[in-house]
Design a protein around this motif. Structure first.
Motif, PDB file in Angstrom:
ATOM      1  N   LEU A 173       0.827  -1.201   0.000  1.00 36.53           N
ATOM      2  CA  LEU A 173       0.000   0.000   0.000  1.00 36.53           C
ATOM      3  C   LEU A 173       0.862   1.252   0.000  1.00 36.53           C
ATOM      4  O   LEU A 173       0.595   2.225  -0.726  1.00 36.53           O
ATOM      5  CB  LEU A 173      -0.924  -0.017   1.227  1.00 36.53           C
ATOM      6  CG  LEU A 173      -1.936   1.117   1.367  1.00 36.53           C
ATOM      7  CD1 LEU A 173      -2.866   1.182   0.157  1.00 36.53           C
ATOM      8  CD2 LEU A 173      -2.756   0.911   2.652  1.00 36.53           C
ATOM      9  N   LEU A 174       1.928   1.230   0.798  1.00 35.92           N
ATOM     10  CA  LEU A 174       2.828   2.386   0.863  1.00 35.92           C
ATOM     11  C   LEU A 174       3.485   2.641  -0.488  1.00 35.92           C
ATOM     12  O   LEU A 174       3.560   3.781  -0.954  1.00 35.92           O
ATOM     13  CB  LEU A 174       3.896   2.147   1.936  1.00 35.92           C
ATOM     14  CG  LEU A 174       4.923   3.262   2.089  1.00 35.92           C
ATOM     15  CD1 LEU A 174       4.267   4.538   2.610  1.00 35.92           C
ATOM     16  CD2 LEU A 174       6.049   2.836   3.035  1.00 35.92           C
ATOM     17  N   LYS A 175       3.964   1.586  -1.114  1.00 34.16           N
ATOM     18  CA  LYS A 175       4.620   1.756  -2.414  1.00 34.16           C
ATOM     19  C   LYS A 175       3.641   2.253  -3.477  1.00 34.16           C
ATOM     20  O   LYS A 175       4.011   3.009  -4.378  1.00 34.16           O
ATOM     21  CB  LYS A 175       5.278   0.439  -2.843  1.00 34.16           C
ATOM     22  CG  LYS A 175       6.487   0.060  -1.988  1.00 34.16           C
ATOM     23  CD  LYS A 175       7.121  -1.230  -2.454  1.00 34.16           C
ATOM     24  CE  LYS A 175       8.311  -1.608  -1.570  1.00 34.16           C
ATOM     25  NZ  LYS A 175       9.412  -0.628  -1.645  1.00 34.16           N
ATOM     26  N   ALA A 176       2.386   1.846  -3.354  1.00 34.35           N
ATOM     27  CA  ALA A 176       1.380   2.284  -4.320  1.00 34.35           C
ATOM     28  C   ALA A 176       1.072   3.768  -4.172  1.00 34.35           C
ATOM     29  O   ALA A 176       0.762   4.445  -5.164  1.00 34.35           O
ATOM     30  CB  ALA A 176       0.105   1.475  -4.148  1.00 34.35           C
ATOM     31  N   THR A 177       1.167   4.288  -2.943  1.00 38.39           N
ATOM     32  CA  THR A 177       0.809   5.688  -2.721  1.00 38.39           C
ATOM     33  C   THR A 177       2.024   6.610  -2.663  1.00 38.39           C
ATOM     34  O   THR A 177       1.921   7.784  -3.027  1.00 38.39           O
ATOM     35  CB  THR A 177       0.017   5.842  -1.406  1.00 38.39           C
ATOM     36  OG1 THR A 177       0.789   5.313  -0.317  1.00 38.39           O
ATOM     37  CG2 THR A 177      -1.309   5.105  -1.488  1.00 38.39           C
ATOM     38  N   ALA A 178       3.169   6.095  -2.214  1.00 37.37           N
ATOM     39  CA  ALA A 178       4.340   6.959  -2.008  1.00 37.37           C
ATOM     40  C   ALA A 178       5.494   6.669  -2.959  1.00 37.37           C
ATOM     41  O   ALA A 178       6.532   7.320  -2.904  1.00 37.37           O
ATOM     42  CB  ALA A 178       4.827   6.842  -0.554  1.00 37.37           C
ATOM     43  N   GLY A 179       5.351   5.657  -3.818  1.00 44.26           N
ATOM     44  CA  GLY A 179       6.410   5.349  -4.775  1.00 44.26           C
ATOM     45  C   GLY A 179       7.126   4.060  -4.432  1.00 44.26           C
ATOM     46  O   GLY A 179       7.156   3.623  -3.274  1.00 44.26           O
ATOM     47  N   SER A 180       7.729   3.453  -5.424  1.00 47.50           N
ATOM     48  CA  SER A 180       8.333   2.127  -5.256  1.00 47.50           C
ATOM     49  C   SER A 180       9.530   2.131  -4.313  1.00 47.50           C
ATOM     50  O   SER A 180       9.900   1.092  -3.769  1.00 47.50           O
ATOM     51  CB  SER A 180       8.766   1.576  -6.619  1.00 47.50           C
ATOM     52  OG  SER A 180       9.693   2.454  -7.248  1.00 47.50           O
ATOM     53  N   ALA A 181      10.164   3.297  -4.113  1.00 47.36           N
ATOM     54  CA  ALA A 181      11.328   3.371  -3.231  1.00 47.36           C
ATOM     55  C   ALA A 181      10.937   3.491  -1.758  1.00 47.36           C
ATOM     56  O   ALA A 181      11.788   3.351  -0.871  1.00 47.36           O
ATOM     57  CB  ALA A 181      12.217   4.550  -3.626  1.00 47.36           C
ATOM     58  N   ALA A 182       9.680   3.738  -1.470  1.00 50.05           N
ATOM     59  CA  ALA A 182       9.237   3.956  -0.086  1.00 50.05           C
ATOM     60  C   ALA A 182       9.297   2.661   0.715  1.00 50.05           C
ATOM     61  O   ALA A 182       9.022   1.576   0.195  1.00 50.05           O
ATOM     62  CB  ALA A 182       7.824   4.514  -0.074  1.00 50.05           C
ATOM     63  N   GLU A 183       9.683   2.793   1.969  1.00 46.90           N
ATOM     64  CA  GLU A 183       9.735   1.642   2.871  1.00 46.90           C
ATOM     65  C   GLU A 183       9.024   1.992   4.174  1.00 46.90           C
ATOM     66  O   GLU A 183       8.983   3.157   4.578  1.00 46.90           O
ATOM     67  CB  GLU A 183      11.186   1.244   3.170  1.00 46.90           C
ATOM     68  CG  GLU A 183      11.933   0.690   1.963  1.00 46.90           C
ATOM     69  CD  GLU A 183      11.396  -0.641   1.451  1.00 46.90           C
ATOM     70  OE1 GLU A 183      10.645  -1.299   2.207  1.00 46.90           O
ATOM     71  OE2 GLU A 183      11.709  -1.009   0.303  1.00 46.90           O
ATOM     72  N   LEU A 184       8.480   0.974   4.812  1.00 45.81           N
ATOM     73  CA  LEU A 184       7.796   1.183   6.080  1.00 45.81           C
ATOM     74  C   LEU A 184       8.766   1.699   7.139  1.00 45.81           C
ATOM     75  O   LEU A 184       9.903   1.255   7.226  1.00 45.81           O
ATOM     76  CB  LEU A 184       7.159  -0.121   6.563  1.00 45.81           C
ATOM     77  CG  LEU A 184       5.965  -0.630   5.754  1.00 45.81           C
ATOM     78  CD1 LEU A 184       5.557  -2.019   6.258  1.00 45.81           C
ATOM     79  CD2 LEU A 184       4.796   0.331   5.849  1.00 45.81           C
ATOM     80  N   GLU A 185       8.273   2.636   7.941  1.00 49.87           N
ATOM     81  CA  GLU A 185       9.051   3.208   9.038  1.00 49.87           C
ATOM     82  C   GLU A 185       8.213   3.158  10.308  1.00 49.87           C
ATOM     83  O   GLU A 185       6.975   3.128  10.241  1.00 49.87           O
ATOM     84  CB  GLU A 185       9.425   4.664   8.719  1.00 49.87           C
ATOM     85  CG  GLU A 185      10.250   4.840   7.462  1.00 49.87           C
ATOM     86  CD  GLU A 185      10.459   6.303   7.120  1.00 49.87           C
ATOM     87  OE1 GLU A 185      10.051   7.165   7.948  1.00 49.87           O
ATOM     88  OE2 GLU A 185      11.004   6.584   6.037  1.00 49.87           O
ATOM     89  N   PRO A 186       8.869   3.164  11.479  1.00 49.63           N
ATOM     90  CA  PRO A 186       8.104   3.139  12.739  1.00 49.63           C
ATOM     91  C   PRO A 186       7.084   4.267  12.836  1.00 49.63           C
ATOM     92  O   PRO A 186       5.994   4.080  13.386  1.00 49.63           O
ATOM     93  CB  PRO A 186       9.196   3.280  13.806  1.00 49.63           C
ATOM     94  CG  PRO A 186      10.420   2.712  13.161  1.00 49.63           C
ATOM     95  CD  PRO A 186      10.323   3.079  11.712  1.00 49.63           C
TER      96      PRO A 186
END
Length: 284
Positions: A173-186
């Motif tokens: 979901l994060l990659k779909a909204t924030a871009g493929s380079a985005a990773e989950l953070e605390p």
């Protein structure tokens, strides 16, 4: 008192309340009434009460003596699914996502469709009515809620019928909204305040007005946001910048001076002081 005046008074009272006392649903209804001043809030309040009563009835029908899981986290989630998505038919608006109606709780109730944060407010209100801890999360681009019981937690997606989201789901979901380079953070799992939920709801409307170059309408949204979050510096700064853009220099100066009084950010204070002086020079 007109509906618009009543709505403004509700929001003004919320602006004076401690965050944990804010009734999210009532606040969202008042915000919706500012956009639809001829709407009668009574039927919408009755509908929200019906959601609460339907959920309470399902909970009361469970017999813990016969079913040890009658009040488990999974059962609570199932109750929310059955009432909000099943009985009342709410889901995300996948077809016309950017429609402004999706951020107005009155129209969301009318259409049973909305944005994640608008639907999330209904989930949070329903869960909290039963004393179930539920918070909104600081997840970027897509509002999510978290429910917990006895140390167990689950993240729900109000936009997709309240589905439980795994870590893999969240990463996708994060990659779909924030871009493929985005990773989950605390920080993406951090709870947000009730005011922040309302600010996020209104930001959707404000940004759509700005994208359409409708500055006066964006300023109206900011005015409503300042009613329920009067001590939020960023709102005063953005108001000042937009007022200056619209040529309302005195209003811009007043807003920016309020920002100066509220902010603790020295860098922004220095920038803003310089801007205020420029605006004053233009008035002379």
């Amino acid at each position: 008192m007109s509906n618009r005046a009543e709505a403004r008074e509700i929001l003004r009272r919320i602006g004076d309340q401690p965050d944990d006392e804010i009734d999210l649903a009532e606040a969202a209804l008042a915000l919706g009434a500012l956009e639809l001043p001829n709407a009668d809030l009574a039927p919408y309040r009755a509908h929200i009460r019906a959601i609460v009563e339907d959920l309470a009835a399902r909970v009361a029908a469970q017999d813990p003596a016969r079913n040890p899981d009658a009040d488990s986290l999974e059962t609570r989630i199932a109750h929310l699914h059955a009432v909000i998505g099943g009985r009342h038919g709410y889901s995300g608006d996948h077809d016309t996502y950017d429609d402004l109606q999706n951020a107005n709780l009155l129209r969301v109730i009318d259409r049973r469709r909305g944005l994640p944060v608008a639907l999330g407010i209904l989930y949070m209100h329903a869960a909290r009515s039963q004393g179930w801890p539920m918070v909104g999360l600081n997840f970027p681009g897509h509002f999510l809620v978290r429910i917990e019981k006895d140390g167990a937690r689950a993240i729900l997606d109000p936009f997709n019928e309240g589905q439980t989201r795994s870590v893999v789901d969240l990463r996708d979901l994060l990659k779909a909204t924030a871009g493929s380079a985005a990773e989950l953070e605390p920080g993406h799992y951090q709870p947000v305040s009730n005011r922040d939920v309302l600010l996020r709801l209104q930001n959707n409307i404000k940004l759509r007005h700005l994208s359409a170059h409708e500055v006066p309408k964006a300023l109206e949204v900011l005015e409503a946001m300042r009613l329920f979050a009067p001590h939020e510096p960023a709102l005063w700064r953005e108001t000042g910048l937009l007022e200056a853009h619209a040529g309302k220099l005195k209003d811009a100066i007043t807003a920016l001076e309020t920002f100066m009084a509220l902010t603790g950010d020295d860098h922004h204070r220095h920038q803003t002081a310089s801007l205020i002086q420029q605006l004053k020079n233009r008035l002379n």
